[in-house]
Design a protein around this motif. Structure first.
Motif, PDB file in Angstrom:
ATOM      1  N   ARG A 115       0.889  -1.167  -0.086  1.00 22.99           N
ATOM      2  CA  ARG A 115       0.039  -0.079  -0.005  1.00 22.99           C
ATOM      3  C   ARG A 115       0.904   1.276   0.108  1.00 22.99           C
ATOM      4  N   PHE A 116       2.298   1.268   0.571  1.00 26.56           N
ATOM      5  CA  PHE A 116       3.103   2.239   0.441  1.00 26.56           C
ATOM      6  C   PHE A 116       3.469   2.639  -1.106  1.00 26.56           C
ATOM      7  N   GLY A 117       3.395   1.718  -1.933  1.00 23.46           N
ATOM      8  CA  GLY A 117       3.945   1.970  -3.274  1.00 23.46           C
ATOM      9  C   GLY A 117       3.214   2.932  -4.127  1.00 23.46           C
ATOM     10  N   GLU A 118       4.260   3.515  -4.748  1.00 17.96           N
ATOM     11  CA  GLU A 118       3.803   4.479  -5.934  1.00 17.96           C
ATOM     12  C   GLU A 118       4.129   4.033  -7.292  1.00 17.96           C
ATOM     13  N   LYS A 119       3.287   4.274  -8.373  1.00 18.24           N
ATOM     14  CA  LYS A 119       3.514   3.604  -9.777  1.00 18.24           C
ATOM     15  C   LYS A 119       4.421   4.691 -10.341  1.00 18.24           C
ATOM     16  N   SER A 120       5.346   4.308 -11.308  1.00 15.71           N
ATOM     17  CA  SER A 120       6.415   5.362 -12.194  1.00 15.71           C
ATOM     18  C   SER A 120       5.366   6.280 -12.774  1.00 15.71           C
ATOM     19  N   GLU A 121       5.924   7.454 -13.171  1.00 14.65           N
ATOM     20  CA  GLU A 121       5.064   8.427 -13.935  1.00 14.65           C
ATOM     21  C   GLU A 121       5.036   8.150 -15.511  1.00 14.65           C
ATOM     22  N   ASP A 122       6.053   7.364 -15.821  1.00 18.91           N
ATOM     23  CA  ASP A 122       6.113   7.195 -17.259  1.00 18.91           C
ATOM     24  C   ASP A 122       7.098   5.845 -17.620  1.00 18.91           C
ATOM     25  N   ALA A 123       6.886   5.330 -18.873  1.00 17.23           N
ATOM     26  CA  ALA A 123       7.992   4.390 -19.202  1.00 17.23           C
ATOM     27  C   ALA A 123       9.365   4.374 -18.915  1.00 17.23           C
ATOM     28  N   GLU A 124       9.831   5.617 -18.900  1.00 16.01           N
ATOM     29  CA  GLU A 124      11.323   5.930 -18.876  1.00 16.01           C
ATOM     30  C   GLU A 124      11.485   5.549 -17.461  1.00 16.01           C
ATOM     31  N   GLU A 125      10.707   6.044 -16.658  1.00 20.51           N
ATOM     32  CA  GLU A 125      10.851   6.077 -15.028  1.00 20.51           C
ATOM     33  C   GLU A 125      10.820   4.421 -14.502  1.00 20.51           C
ATOM     34  N   GLU A 126       9.982   3.858 -15.164  1.00 15.56           N
ATOM     35  CA  GLU A 126       9.793   2.245 -15.286  1.00 15.56           C
ATOM     36  C   GLU A 126      10.984   1.632 -15.399  1.00 15.56           C
ATOM     37  N   ALA A 127      11.605   2.171 -16.624  1.00 12.35           N
ATOM     38  CA  ALA A 127      13.000   1.312 -16.830  1.00 12.35           C
ATOM     39  C   ALA A 127      14.143   1.720 -15.901  1.00 12.35           C
ATOM     40  N   PHE A 128      13.909   2.887 -15.466  1.00 15.59           N
ATOM     41  CA  PHE A 128      15.133   3.479 -14.473  1.00 15.59           C
ATOM     42  C   PHE A 128      15.060   2.624 -13.354  1.00 15.59           C
ATOM     43  N   GLY A 129      13.447   2.519 -12.727  1.00 14.11           N
ATOM     44  CA  GLY A 129      13.426   1.660 -11.657  1.00 14.11           C
ATOM     45  C   GLY A 129      13.973   0.196 -11.718  1.00 14.11           C
ATOM     46  N   ALA A 130      13.644  -0.480 -13.039  1.00 11.41           N
ATOM     47  CA  ALA A 130      14.116  -1.839 -13.050  1.00 11.41           C
ATOM     48  C   ALA A 130      15.651  -1.855 -13.310  1.00 11.41           C
ATOM     49  N   GLU A 131      16.358  -1.108 -13.719  1.00  8.16           N
ATOM     50  CA  GLU A 131      17.481  -0.930 -13.725  1.00  8.16           C
ATOM     51  C   GLU A 131      18.378  -1.020 -12.148  1.00  8.16           C
ATOM     52  N   LEU A 132      17.626  -0.042 -11.351  1.00  4.83           N
ATOM     53  CA  LEU A 132      18.335   0.284 -10.067  1.00  4.83           C
ATOM     54  C   LEU A 132      17.899  -1.249  -9.432  1.00  4.83           C
ATOM     55  N   TYR A 133      16.686  -1.894  -9.506  1.00  5.09           N
ATOM     56  CA  TYR A 133      16.643  -2.917  -8.903  1.00  5.09           C
ATOM     57  C   TYR A 133      17.495  -4.055  -9.285  1.00  5.09           C
ATOM     58  N   ASP A 134      17.783  -4.077 -10.473  1.00  5.33           N
ATOM     59  CA  ASP A 134      18.668  -5.263 -10.989  1.00  5.33           C
ATOM     60  C   ASP A 134      20.330  -4.810 -10.491  1.00  5.33           C
ATOM     61  N   GLU A 135      20.482  -3.659 -10.397  1.00  5.00           N
ATOM     62  CA  GLU A 135      21.697  -3.372  -9.667  1.00  5.00           C
ATOM     63  C   GLU A 135      22.013  -3.882  -8.286  1.00  5.00           C
ATOM     64  N   PHE A 136      20.722  -3.592  -7.444  1.00  8.99           N
ATOM     65  CA  PHE A 136      20.643  -4.039  -6.179  1.00  8.99           C
ATOM     66  C   PHE A 136      20.884  -5.622  -6.139  1.00  8.99           C
ATOM     67  N   GLU A 137      20.106  -6.405  -7.015  1.00  8.42           N
ATOM     68  CA  GLU A 137      20.155  -7.851  -7.061  1.00  8.42           C
ATOM     69  C   GLU A 137      21.469  -8.283  -7.383  1.00  8.42           C
ATOM     70  N   GLY A 138      22.202  -7.522  -8.369  1.00 15.98           N
ATOM     71  CA  GLY A 138      23.493  -7.904  -8.599  1.00 15.98           C
ATOM     72  C   GLY A 138      24.724  -8.029  -7.344  1.00 15.98           C
ATOM     73  N   TRP A 139      24.535  -7.247  -6.765  1.00 14.36           N
ATOM     74  CA  TRP A 139      25.407  -6.958  -5.576  1.00 14.36           C
ATOM     75  C   TRP A 139      25.006  -7.412  -4.412  1.00 14.36           C
ATOM     76  N   SER A 140      23.822  -7.732  -4.240  1.00  7.45           N
ATOM     77  CA  SER A 140      23.377  -8.309  -2.700  1.00  7.45           C
ATOM     78  C   SER A 140      24.119  -9.487  -2.290  1.00  7.45           C
ATOM     79  N   LYS A 141      24.330 -10.579  -3.109  1.00 11.29           N
ATOM     80  CA  LYS A 141      24.738 -11.494  -2.554  1.00 11.29           C
ATOM     81  C   LYS A 141      26.387 -11.264  -2.231  1.00 11.29           C
ATOM     82  N   PHE A 142      26.912 -10.666  -2.652  1.00 13.67           N
ATOM     83  CA  PHE A 142      28.429 -10.191  -2.415  1.00 13.67           C
ATOM     84  C   PHE A 142      28.317  -9.495  -1.228  1.00 13.67           C
ATOM     85  N   SER A 143      27.280  -8.280  -0.827  1.00 13.74           N
ATOM     86  CA  SER A 143      27.469  -7.507   0.507  1.00 13.74           C
ATOM     87  C   SER A 143      27.088  -8.701   1.368  1.00 13.74           C
ATOM     88  N   ILE A 144      26.346  -9.451   1.325  1.00 14.32           N
ATOM     89  CA  ILE A 144      25.739 -10.589   2.285  1.00 14.32           C
ATOM     90  C   ILE A 144      27.311 -11.302   2.736  1.00 14.32           C
TER      91      ILE A 144
END
Length: 252
Positions: A201-230
């Motif tokens: 319920r706290f989530g907000e949708k992206s304003e456009d497709a560009e912001e959506e793509a940017f968000g997906a890129e950030l998430y992939d970046e987090f996922e990419g180094w999460s195992k290493f940080s752990i």
């Protein structure tokens, strides 16, 4: 940092050492780093309407990271609060975490300032996200300074209160478990994932497709180094524990 932490722990009472080392071991499971606020009404009263848009959590940890205000390569900053904006499952989430011991010791007036500072940081970071770009160290420092100036004016906090808060933060950095910021960020995202049904319920949708793509890129970046940080944090905890034991061998 593990060596420095072990040195501080070696000088503490045995009971306190065991408690902190036990907490470190618990936090090697990223699901055990954050939890819901123990006093949500206090935070919501002090934060007002702005607090309603944030996921608010607490932790026993103090985060540390390379200083953005010092040119020395070994300088570190410590933080009792962390403000992050995550993209997950097609939605944007704003999260503020606060150190539990800080909450128990700080005055309402200082906490109101701290919350205002995090809200201002959130607005400035959101503006940068809106421009779909990542921030340089210099920009992060500028944002932090601007947020501080604005929140001081809004909260009308005194210089004495700010000095007291600085002393408290230094004390907590020496007496509470400290964790690297990348691991804290990973654990915070995992907290969101594990509790998504309650937090959606706290989530907000992206304003456009560009912001959506940017968000997906950030998430992939987090996922990419999460195992290493752990893995890195588990190594850090192991080295802290070994360092404390080594410190005591000289007294045997």
């Amino acid at each position: 940092m593990a060596k420095e932490t072990a040195g501080q722990l070696a000088g503490a009472e045995v009971g306190e050492q065991e408690m902190i080392l036990s907490r470190y071991q618990e936090m090697t499971d990223p699901c055990r780093v954050f939890r819901p606020l123990s006093t949500p009404d206090r935070i919501l009263d002090l934060g007002g309407e702005e607090a309603d848009g944030y996921i608010l959590v607490e932790t026993d940890a103090i985060t540390f990271f390379p200083s953005i205000g010092s040119s020395s390569p070994g300088a570190l900053d410590f933080a009792v609060a962390m403000n992050r904006r995550y993209y997950y499952q097609g939605l944007w989430f704003s999260v503020i975490s606060l150190n539990s011991e800080y909450l128990s010791q700080v005055t309402d007036r200082t906490l109101a300032y701290a919350l205002e500072h995090e809200f201002e940081m959130g607005k400035l970071y959101q503006r940068a996200f809106g421009e779909m770009r990542k921030l340089s160290a210099g920009e992060k420092l500028e944002i932090s300074q601007l947020a501080h100036q604005t929140s001081v004016k809004k909260s009308k906090i005194s210089l004495e209160d700010l000095i007291d808060e600085e002393r408290l933060m230094i004390s907590l950095s020496e007496s509470q478990p400290v964790v690297p910021k990348p691991y804290a960020e990973t654990a915070l995202l995992i907290y969101l994932q594990e509790n998504f049904s309650d937090l959606a319920r706290f989530g907000e949708k992206s304003e456009d497709a560009e912001e959506e793509a940017f968000g997906a890129e950030l998430y992939d970046e987090f996922e990419g180094w999460s195992k290493f940080s752990i893995q890195s944090f588990r190594l850090f905890v192991r080295e802290v524990s070994l360092g404390v034991r080594e410190a005591y061998r000289g007294y045997v």
